[in-house]
Design a protein around this motif. Structure first.
Motif, short mmCIF file in Angstrom:
data_model
loop_
_atom_site.label_atom_id
_atom_site.label_comp_id
_atom_site.label_asym_id
_atom_site.label_seq_id
_atom_site.Cartn_x
_atom_site.Cartn_y
_atom_site.Cartn_z
N TYR A 1 0.93 -1.08 -0.10
CA TYR A 1 -0.21 -0.07 0.03
C TYR A 1 0.87 1.18 -0.01
CZ TYR A 1 -4.06 3.00 1.02
OH TYR A 1 -5.32 3.58 0.91
N SER B 1 2.28 5.21 0.16
CA SER B 1 2.04 6.29 1.24
C SER B 1 1.27 7.47 0.84
CB SER B 1 3.50 6.94 2.10
OG SER B 1 4.05 7.06 0.85
N SER B 2 1.35 7.56 -0.53
CA SER B 2 0.71 8.77 -1.25
C SER B 2 0.43 8.46 -2.95
CB SER B 2 1.58 9.96 -1.33
OG SER B 2 2.75 9.86 -2.03
N GLU C 1 3.72 8.69 -4.68
CA GLU C 1 4.86 7.68 -4.37
C GLU C 1 4.15 6.46 -5.09
OE1 GLU C 1 6.28 4.37 -2.66
OE2 GLU C 1 4.20 4.64 -2.26
N PRO D 1 -4.86 6.39 5.14
CA PRO D 1 -4.53 4.96 5.98
C PRO D 1 -5.85 4.08 5.66
CG PRO D 1 -3.54 6.58 7.07
CD PRO D 1 -4.44 7.53 6.15
N PRO E 1 -2.75 -0.95 3.82
CA PRO E 1 -1.70 -0.33 4.57
C PRO E 1 -1.22 -0.77 5.79
CG PRO E 1 -3.95 0.69 4.93
CD PRO E 1 -4.08 -0.50 4.05
#
Length: 268
Positions: A206, A208-209, A212, A241, A264
């Motif tokens: 998963y 983070s953004s 990303e 998240p 996540p």
């Protein structure tokens, strides 16, 4: 043995009563034939009038257009009593088969079911959702009243939920309703959420953004700088998240369909 003979005798009597020239069987075939003929010739109001009260509550007259057929009606055969009523089968010359179920209502027979209509009703939610998204929502967002529009399946007027302000179909085809505001943003969030789901399905952790995700996939998924809300160029979507794509401008989020083991908080 005596009970068996008695049961056979009773069944024979019932069958004879049904099949006599002016008995119920003749009446049922006549109603079924009239219903099918009216559909085939486009007399939808007449066909609608032959439905039971409960079935008329589930469908609108225009929906019967999906049942119109230019082919000649086939031979009608009374199949007997079933859970849905007395079954009358239409056997087409091409080998096709269609079932119509009849129920006694008031002083006559009415159509309580139709296998072809079952197929149309199986697409009811999709038909309503498409109509609401393509026709009703844009008009409501432009200021028109939702009561001016009706569900294409039941004919019942749409309305706004007094609690959430969402567009609701009285038949429940839209679930909890559709968001009346931020339609373009909602559609884009859905698209972004689907992209994230595809990324996770390939086995990636998963991200983070959203930027990303683009970097870690070598540009295969997403966009370099992420995504902006179509209604506010200064508002960038966030990947939260809790597995949702969030828009700060509309304060709304779309859930990502996360596969087991790809969320996540999962470790690999």
């Amino acid at each position: 043995m005596g009970r068996l003979l008695a049961a056979l005798l009773i069944a024979s009597v019932i069958f004879a009563l049904l099949m006599r020239p002016y008995g119920p069987a003749t009446s049922m075939r006549k109603v079924a034939g009239s219903y099918l003929w009216n559909l085939d010739t486009g007399n939808l109001e007449e066909a609608y009038g032959l439905l039971t009260d409960s079935l008329r509550g589930e469908v609108a007259v225009p929906l019967l257009e999906h049942l119109s057929d230019s082919t000649a009606p086939g031979r009608l055969l009374l199949k007997g009593r079933e859970a849905r009523g007395y079954a009358v089968a239409e056997k087409g010359a091409d080998g096709s088969s269609r079932m119509v179920w009849l129920r006694r209502e008031g002083d006559g027979w009415r159509v309580g079911g139709d296998s072809s209509l079952d197929g149309v009703l199986g697409r009811a939610s999709m038909m309503c959702r498409e109509h609401a998204g393509e026709v009703v929502l844009p008009s409501v967002m432009a200021g028109r009243s939702p009561e001016n529009y009706s569900c294409p399946v039941t004919g019942a007027a749409y309305h706004l939920s007094p609690d959430s302000g969402r567009l609701v179909c009285p038949a429940g085809h839209l679930g909890d309703g559709l968001n009346v505001t931020g339609l373009a943003c909602s559609q884009r969030r859905d698209s972004v959420a689907a992209t994230v789901a595809e990324y996770l399905a390939e086995g990636h952790p998963y991200p983070s953004s959203l930027p990303e995700m683009w970097r870690s996939s070598g540009g295969r998924f997403g966009q370099r700088g992420g995504y902006r809300c179509p209604d506010n160029a200064y508002a960038y979507y966030r990947l939260l998240p809790d597995s949702t794509v969030y828009c700060p401008h509309h304060d709304a989020a779309t859930e990502v369909a996360v596969c087991p083991g790809s969320g996540p908080d999962e470790t690999r």
